[in-house]
Enzyme design. Structure first.
Site, mmCIF file in Angstrom:
data_model
loop_
_atom_site.group_PDB
_atom_site.id
_atom_site.type_symbol
_atom_site.label_atom_id
_atom_site.label_comp_id
_atom_site.label_asym_id
_atom_site.label_seq_id
_atom_site.Cartn_x
_atom_site.Cartn_y
_atom_site.Cartn_z
ATOM 1 N N ASP A 148 0.871 -1.181 0.000
ATOM 2 C CA ASP A 148 0.000 0.000 0.000
ATOM 3 C C ASP A 148 0.902 1.224 0.000
ATOM 4 O OD1 ASP A 148 -3.028 0.941 1.026
ATOM 5 O OD2 ASP A 148 -1.385 2.249 1.651
ATOM 6 N N ASN A 156 -2.794 12.710 -4.671
ATOM 7 C CA ASN A 156 -4.025 12.751 -5.456
ATOM 8 C C ASN A 156 -4.880 13.956 -5.081
ATOM 9 O OD1 ASN A 156 -4.752 11.148 -7.545
ATOM 10 N ND2 ASN A 156 -6.162 9.891 -6.370
ATOM 11 N N HIS A 161 -5.203 14.308 -9.982
ATOM 12 C CA HIS A 161 -5.286 12.914 -10.414
ATOM 13 C C HIS A 161 -4.246 12.544 -11.460
ATOM 14 C CE1 HIS A 161 -8.881 11.780 -8.183
ATOM 15 N NE2 HIS A 161 -9.105 13.077 -8.209
ATOM 16 N N ASP A 165 -2.016 9.331 -11.205
ATOM 17 C CA ASP A 165 -1.839 8.303 -12.247
ATOM 18 C C ASP A 165 -0.364 8.116 -12.573
ATOM 19 O OD1 ASP A 165 -4.518 8.011 -12.306
ATOM 20 O OD2 ASP A 165 -4.834 8.873 -14.302
ATOM 21 N N ASP A 191 -4.415 2.307 -4.624
ATOM 22 C CA ASP A 191 -2.957 2.350 -4.489
ATOM 23 C C ASP A 191 -2.468 1.072 -3.835
ATOM 24 O OD1 ASP A 191 -4.043 2.805 -2.022
ATOM 25 O OD2 ASP A 191 -2.610 4.341 -1.424
#
Ligand code: C2E
Ligand code: CA
Ligand code: CA
Length: 546
Positions: A148, A156, A161, A165, A191
């Protein structure tokens, strides 16, 4: 055709005796006449037969040419048919190939994550089955590693975003490269990634593998002109033989991850029975914190800050405490981390601020002069969209409130929007302070980015004064830089009179620490503040021995 011809003698064959004889002719003449007649008859018959044969031959010729034509037509038809069949077969083959490609495409889509192209959760299940078979056949153990990303949400939410990404794609690449030939890699959620690997049974191998990935992930990620930073934590579970079970192994890796996250960043935690208990405790504590927020069992304790030279009271810092029904008063060490994990820390911050404002108003109403209060503000709280509205609603007293921010919030990835938000806070009259200054890596940078009113020198530096040579050098350098930027300096964690004197001599503006005042409940703080106000010289040395 032979049936049309009877076995009668044909022309030229020897002719037999005549049966009638005319009375007037001699025997020979009669015989000759008979023969002539017979010849005539035969000739006629021959002609007839020839004509019949010709007719038959004509008929035959006619029929065979019809047959030939029919054959020709049939051949043409056959050829046409073959072309049509070939065309149809070709079209059918194309359609079949297209259908198969579409099927493969949709199967691929169903089994892969569209962003990173990595196998998804469905694929993970299938791979698990396959690897279980291999593990049992080869007598190996199987490990599930659940990764994680730490700080991903922050990127984010604050940078956007596209940056999120970008990070995920980067992480996907790092994992694929590290795992090539060693482990199966999948992305199972926002994630989160799960890796599967077979190993001989030495867990150290798995740990080393996970740690090397953690190290690779912590390197800065170039993003346009700037850099992004993430960090990953691993929860690891393993099993061998018949004990390998997809549901259990993945769930245990997830549990181990939960604990890894609780221990900080970049941690690799292995699943065990003891861990199971620790997780249960943590979960229970999380629920208790939720209840405590609802019942407002959190309250601020206060620690005074005094002028480094005159020892007059300058400010108080509000420090969160949890009045636990069974365990007494608990400090932040017992709940901050879990509250952050449960994403409720901003609510605790809000309660503390509201109560601190109430206490400040009460002290002032009783004639106690407390110039300022400061509260600690988590990254979570700072990024809350309703923060500014909330502060306006609280009607902050003018020039009296400071927000203490951990410099680590800003170190790597503050965006323009963050700095605008800080400006909006300043516009509301909130002073910004950088907490634990000197404990991070790019403190100077955060100074120019955040432009705080005050910095608080980390207590580890302060406590080294008088014993660790470099501490004095560092504190002096910080004071000089701060002076150049017109930033005030508070020395935190001052425990002795000697440290207080050194901090004052080095140019710090204010002192905070056990030497002056332990964190106290609102009621007790008022008395301590009054004592110091009455006799500032008594500020030191009273608490240091405690
Ligand atoms: P901090 O902001 O650096 O707060 C100072 C901490 O140092 C406090 O610990 C305080 O009790 C302790 N301290 C003060 N003087 C001395 C000293 O002379 N010697 C030593 N050894 N320690 C001293 P506390 O109250 O346990 O708080 C720990 C941390 O928890 C705080 O560190 C702060 O980062 C966080 N925190 C406290 N209250 C809140 C809050 O309301 N919201 C958030 N988000 N964080 C909080
Ligand atoms: Ca603080
Ligand atoms: Ca601090």
């Amino acid at each position: 055709m032979s049936a049309e011809f009877s076995p009668t003698p044909s022309c030229g064959e020897p002719v037999g005796q005549a049966s009638e004889e005319p009375p007037s002719l001699t025997e020979a003449q009669r015989a000759s006449a008979d023969a002539a007649q017979e010849a005539l008859r035969l000739e006629r018959r021959c002609r007839r037969e020839r004509a019949a044969r010709r007719e038959a031959e004509r008929l035959l010729e006619e029929k065979s040419s019809a047959l030939y034509e029919a054959n020709q037509r049939l051949a043409t038809l056959n050829a046409d048919l073959e072309t049509v069949v070939a065309e149809r077969t070709e079209a059918l083959r194309d359609a079949l190939a297209e259908a198969e490609a579409a099927k493969a495409r949709s199967e691929r889509e169903a089994m892969h994550d569209p962003l990173t192209g990595l196998p998804n959760r469905r694929y993970l299940r299938a791979a698990f089955e396959k690897m279980t078979g291999a593990a049992r056949a080869e007598g190996k153990a199987m490990a599930a590693l659940h990764l994680d990303l730490d700080r991903f949400k922050l990127i984010n939410d604050t940078i956007g975003h596209a940056a999120g990404d970008h990070v995920l794609l980067h992480v996907g690449r790092v994992l694929s490269e590290s795992a090539a030939g060693r482990a199966f890699v999948s992305r199972v959620g926002g994630d989160e990634f799960v890796l599967l690997m077979l190993f001989d049974g030495d867990l150290a191998e798995v740990t080393a593998f996970a740690e090397s990935i953690v190290r690779d992930l912590s390197l800065p990620i170039p993003y346009g002109a700037s850099q992004l930073r993430v960090c990953g934590s691993f929860g690891v579970a393993h099993a061998r033989g018949d004990a390998i079970n997809a549901g259990a192994l993945l769930a245990n890796a997830d549990r181990a991850l939960y604990l890894a996250k609780g221990r900080g960043r970049g941690v690799v935690a292995h699943y065990s029975g003891a861990l199971e208990q620790a997780i249960r405790d943590r979960k229970a504590l999380g629920d208790e914190i939720d209840d405590a927020i609802r019942s407002r069992a959190f309250e601020p304790f206060y620690q005074l800050r005094v002028d480094a030279r005159t020892h007059e009271v300058r400010s108080v810092e509000a420090l969160a405490r949890w009045r636990h029904p069974d365990r007494g008063v608990l400090g932040p060490g017992a709940f901050i981390e879990i509250a952050e994990d449960h994403r409720v820390i901003h609510r605790i911050d809000d309660i503390i601020l509201e109560r601190a404002l109430g206490d400040l108003a009460a002290w002032r109403a009783f004639g106690l002069d407390i110039p300022r209060i400061s509260v600690n503000v988590s990254a979570d709280r700072l990024s809350q969209s309703n923060l500014l509205e909330r502060l306006k609603a609280l009607a902050l007293p003018a020039s009296s409130v400071s927000f203490e921010l951990l410099e680590t919030i800003f170190l790597e990835q503050a965006a323009e929007a963050d700095f605008q938000r800080l400006q909006a806070l300043r516009d509301l009259g909130v002073a910004l302070e950088l907490d634990d200054f000197g404990s991070g890596h790019s403190s100077i940078l955060s100074l120019t980015q955040v432009r705080p009113r005050t910095i608080k020198i980390d207590r580890r530096l302060v406590q080294g004064l008088g014993s660790v040579e470099s501490s004095g050098v560092m504190v002096r350098a910080i004071v000089e830089i701060a002076a150049a930027l017109q930033v005030r300096v508070v020395a935190e964690g001052v425990e002795t009179g000697e440290q207080a004197a050194l901090c004052a001599a080095l140019g710090c503006d204010e002192l905070q620490g056990f030497a002056i005042c332990r964190p106290l409940p609102a009621s007790a703080l008022a008395a301590r503040a009054r004592d110091i106000q009455r006799e500032p010289a008594a500020a030191l040395g009273l608490e240091g021995a405690a």
